[in-house]
Design an enzyme around this catalytic site. Structure first.
Site, PDB file in Angstrom:
ATOM      1  N   GLU A  81      10.826 115.937  36.013  1.00 23.42           N
ATOM      2  CA  GLU A  81      10.369 116.889  34.985  1.00 23.42           C
ATOM      3  C   GLU A  81      11.539 117.475  34.201  1.00 23.42           C
ATOM      4  OE1 GLU A  81       7.445 119.750  36.297  1.00 23.42           O
ATOM      5  OE2 GLU A  81       7.870 121.069  34.596  1.00 23.42           O
ATOM      6  N   LYS A 261       3.578 126.771  41.467  1.00 24.67           N
ATOM      7  CA  LYS A 261       3.998 125.407  41.099  1.00 24.67           C
ATOM      8  C   LYS A 261       5.409 125.456  40.514  1.00 24.67           C
ATOM      9  CE  LYS A 261       4.287 121.626  38.316  1.00 24.67           C
ATOM     10  NZ  LYS A 261       5.296 121.361  37.282  1.00 24.67           N
ATOM     11  N   ASP A 277      10.641 116.118  53.871  1.00 25.58           N
ATOM     12  CA  ASP A 277       9.206 115.823  53.763  1.00 25.58           C
ATOM     13  C   ASP A 277       8.578 116.774  52.743  1.00 25.58           C
ATOM     14  OD1 ASP A 277       6.459 115.650  54.139  1.00 25.58           O
ATOM     15  OD2 ASP A 277       6.611 115.294  56.288  1.00 25.58           O
ATOM     16  N   HIS A 374      11.525 122.337  25.220  1.00 23.69           N
ATOM     17  CA  HIS A 374      10.998 120.975  25.282  1.00 23.69           C
ATOM     18  C   HIS A 374      11.319 120.186  24.013  1.00 23.69           C
ATOM     19  CE1 HIS A 374       8.616 120.728  29.017  1.00 23.69           C
ATOM     20  NE2 HIS A 374       8.688 122.024  28.921  1.00 23.69           N
TER      21      HIS A 374
HETATM   22  C1  MEV Z   1       6.149 124.189  34.643  1.00 25.29           C
HETATM   23  O1  MEV Z   1       6.428 123.027  35.385  1.00 25.29           O
HETATM   24  C2  MEV Z   1       6.241 125.419  35.509  1.00 25.29           C
HETATM   25  C3  MEV Z   1       5.753 126.722  34.842  1.00 25.29           C
HETATM   26  O2  MEV Z   1       4.442 126.522  34.336  1.00 25.29           O
HETATM   27  C4  MEV Z   1       5.758 127.769  35.932  1.00 25.29           C
HETATM   28  C5  MEV Z   1       5.082 129.055  35.543  1.00 25.29           C
HETATM   29  O3  MEV Z   1       4.187 129.049  34.685  1.00 25.29           O
HETATM   30  O4  MEV Z   1       5.479 130.088  36.140  1.00 25.29           O
HETATM   31  C6  MEV Z   1       6.634 127.097  33.698  1.00 25.29           C
END
Ligand code: MEV
Length: 427
Positions: A81, A261, A277, A374
Site C-alpha cells: 500500500e 485498519k 504470523d 496519493h
Molecule cells: C488507509 O489504509 C488507512 C486509513 O483509512 C486509516 C484511518 O482512516 O484512520 C487512513
C-alpha cells in the site's frame, strides 16, 4: 490441464514446468517471470509451503527515524500500500523531535485450549483444578526446553460453557521469543488423554487460542500540541480534532474498524517483513478491540495543558524465532536492522509503529484529508506504466505532475518524446 496426481510430490521446478506448459499456445499461458526466478528463493518456497510454484515480491520499505525508548531505530515494513511507509516516517520523525515513543510489554504468555464433552458438568472444573500438579508434571518433558529458556508453565484454568455443555481447559505457557503455536498445540495434544482420565469426558479438540490476551504491548507519546499544525489549522486545533476523531472511533464501530485498519497498516507491515504470523496478530488485535462487547478503536488521545498524549495497547504475539522468522533471509535482515530484539522487544516496536501510523492518519484525516499524498503516487505509477524505469521514474513523474498529465495514453505519448530528449542529452 495440470496433472494433479503427482503435483504435490513433484519438486518445485518440475511443478512450474507442468503449470507453464499447461497450454503452450494459449495467450493466457502462465508467465513465471511474475513469480520469481531467484533460485534460492525457489528452494526456500519449496521448504516453507506445500505445492509451491514461485514466490511473490512485496515491496520492503524502511521507515524512520523513530526514537523508541530512547533508542533511534529504522523499521522495515513490507506492504503493497502506498503512503503507509511515508506516513509512519512522518509521525516517527515528528515524535522523535519531542521525546519519541515509550513502550511496555507483558511477558509473552499464550494459552492452549482443550475442549471436553460427554458426561460432564460444572463439577468437572474443580476436578481439573485439583489435578493441576499432575497435569504440570505430565507436561514436563514437552516444556523442558522452553523452561530452560526462562519460559514454560504459567498456570491452568477451566471454564464450564453451559450452552454447549463443554468444558474448556486452558493452559498458560510463557513462550519467550517464539510465536508459540507449535509448542501450544503440542501441549494441548499431549494433555488430551490425561484430561479425559481426570474428567471422564471426551476431548472434542485441542489447539492454541490466538486471543493472546496475556501477551500485550503498549506505546505512548506526549507531544506539544503546537507541533501538530497542518494545512491552515493551528496545532492546538489539530490536536483537539485528533482527540475527537479517536473518540468517534471508540463510539462508532464503523469508524473503529477503519481506525484500527490504519493501525494494522504499520503493525502487519512489520510482521510481514520479519516473517511473523500476520493472521494471528490481526485476529488478536481485532478480538481485543471487541473485548468489551462493542468493537472499539484501539488508541486513545487526550490533551493536558498544551500537550497531546496518545496511547495504544493491544495483544502483539510477535516472535523472533520459529517458523519463517529468522529462517527467511529477509526476516533475518529485518531483525538485524532492528538490533536483534527479543520477542517482547519486537512487540514493543510494533506497538510504537502502530501508534505512529495512527497519529499520522488521524492528523491527515482531520486536516487536509488523505488523498493529497496519493496524487504523487499516481504520477509515479503513470510514469512506470509509460515505460520509465529507475531514476527516470521520479524524473518523469515530475513532468507528469507539472504538465498535469492524467491518462496512461497521454503519459505514454509524452514519455516517448521526453525519453528521446533525455537520451540525446545523455548520449
Ligand atoms: C488507509 O489504509 C488507512 C486509513 O483509512 C486509516 C484511518 O482512516 O484512520 C487512513
Amino acid at each position: 490441464m495440470i496433472s494433479w496426481k503427482n503435483f504435490r510430490k513433484e519438486p518445485v521446478r518440475r511443478r512450474r514446468k507442468s503449470v507453464s506448459s499447461d497450454s503452450p499456445n494459449d495467450e493466457k499461458r502462465t508467465d513465471f517471470s511474475f513469480t520469481g526466478f531467484d533460485e534460492s528463493l525457489l528452494d526456500l518456497s519449496e521448504v516453507m509451503i506445500e505445492q509451491a510454484i514461485g514466490y511473490v515480491g512485496i515491496p520492503l520499505g524502511l521507515a524512520g527515524p523513530f526514537i523508541v525508548d530512547g533508542r533511534e531505530i529504522s523499521i522495515p515494513m513490507a506492504t503493497e500500500e502506498p503512503s503507509v511507509v511515508a506516513a509512519a516516517s512522518f509521525a516517527g520523525r515528528l515524535l522523535s523531535k519531542h521525546g519519541g515513543i515509550i513502550t511496555q510489554s507483558t511477558e509473552p504468555v499464550m494459552t492452549a485450549q482443550v475442549f471436553l464433552e460427554g458426561n460432564l458438568d460444572l463439577s468437572s472444573v474443580k476436578k481439573v483444578l485439583d489435578s493441576r500438579s499432575d497435569i504440570k508434571r505430565h507436561l514436563q518433558s514437552t516444556l523442558e526446553s522452553m523452561e530452560s529458556r526462562g519460559g514454560g508453565w504459567r498456570g491452568i484454568n477451566a471454564r464450564w460453557i453451559a450452552p454447549s455443555k463443554t468444558l474448556a481447559v486452558s493452559i498458560q505457557i510463557d513462550v519467550r521469543d517464539s510465536m508459540g503455536a507449535n509448542l501450544l498445540n503440542s501441549v494441548a495434544e499431549k494433555v488430551r488423554p490425561l484430561l479425559e482420565r481426570i474428567t471422564g469426558g471426551e476431548v472434542l479438540m485441542a489447539v492454541l487460542s490466538n486471543r493472546s490476551l496475556d501477551r500485550t504491548a503498549s506505546a505512548r507519546f506526549s507531544i506539544s500540541a503546537c507541533a501538530l499544525g497542518n494545512a491552515g489549522l493551528n496545532g492546538k486545533e489539530t490536536a483537539n480534532r485528533i482527540v475527537r476523531a479517536a473518540r468517534v472511533a471508540r463510539e462508532d464501530p464503523d469508524r473503529a474498524i477503519t481506525h484500527n485498519k490504519g493501525i494494522m497498516n504499520g503493525i502487519i507491515a512489520l510482521a510481514l517483513a520479519t516473517g511473523n504470523d500476520t493472521r494471528a496478530i490481526e485476529a488478536a488485535a481485532h478480538s481485543y478491540a471487541a473485548r468489551y462487547g462493542l468493537y472499539n478503536g484501539l488508541s486513545q488521545y487526550w490533551i493536558e495543558g498544551d500537550m497531546l498524549h496518545g496511547v495504544l495497547e493491544l495483544p502483539l504475539p510477535f516472535a523472533v524465532t520459529g517458523g519463517a522468522v529468522g529462517f527467511h533471509p529477509a526476516s533475518r535482515w529485518c531483525l538485524k536492522q532492528l538490533g536483534n530484539p527479543d520477542g517482547p522487544g519486537l512487540s514493543r516496536i510494533a506497538a510504537a509503529l502502530g501508534l505512529a501510523q495512527n497519529l499520522a492518519a488521524l492528523r491527515a484525516l482531520v486536516c487536509e484529508g488523505i488523498q493529497k499524498g496519493h496524487m504523487s503516487f499516481h504520477a509515479r505509477r503513470l510514469a512506470y506504466n509509460a515505460g520509465a524505469r529507475d531514476s527516470y521514474i521520479p524524473a518523469f513523474s515530475a513532468v507528469i505532475r507539472s504538465e498535469n498529465i492524467r491518462s496512461r495514453e497521454a503519459a505514454t505519448e509524452r514519455f516517448a518524446t521526453w525519453n528521446k530528449e533525455m537520451n540525446a542529452e545523455t548520449g
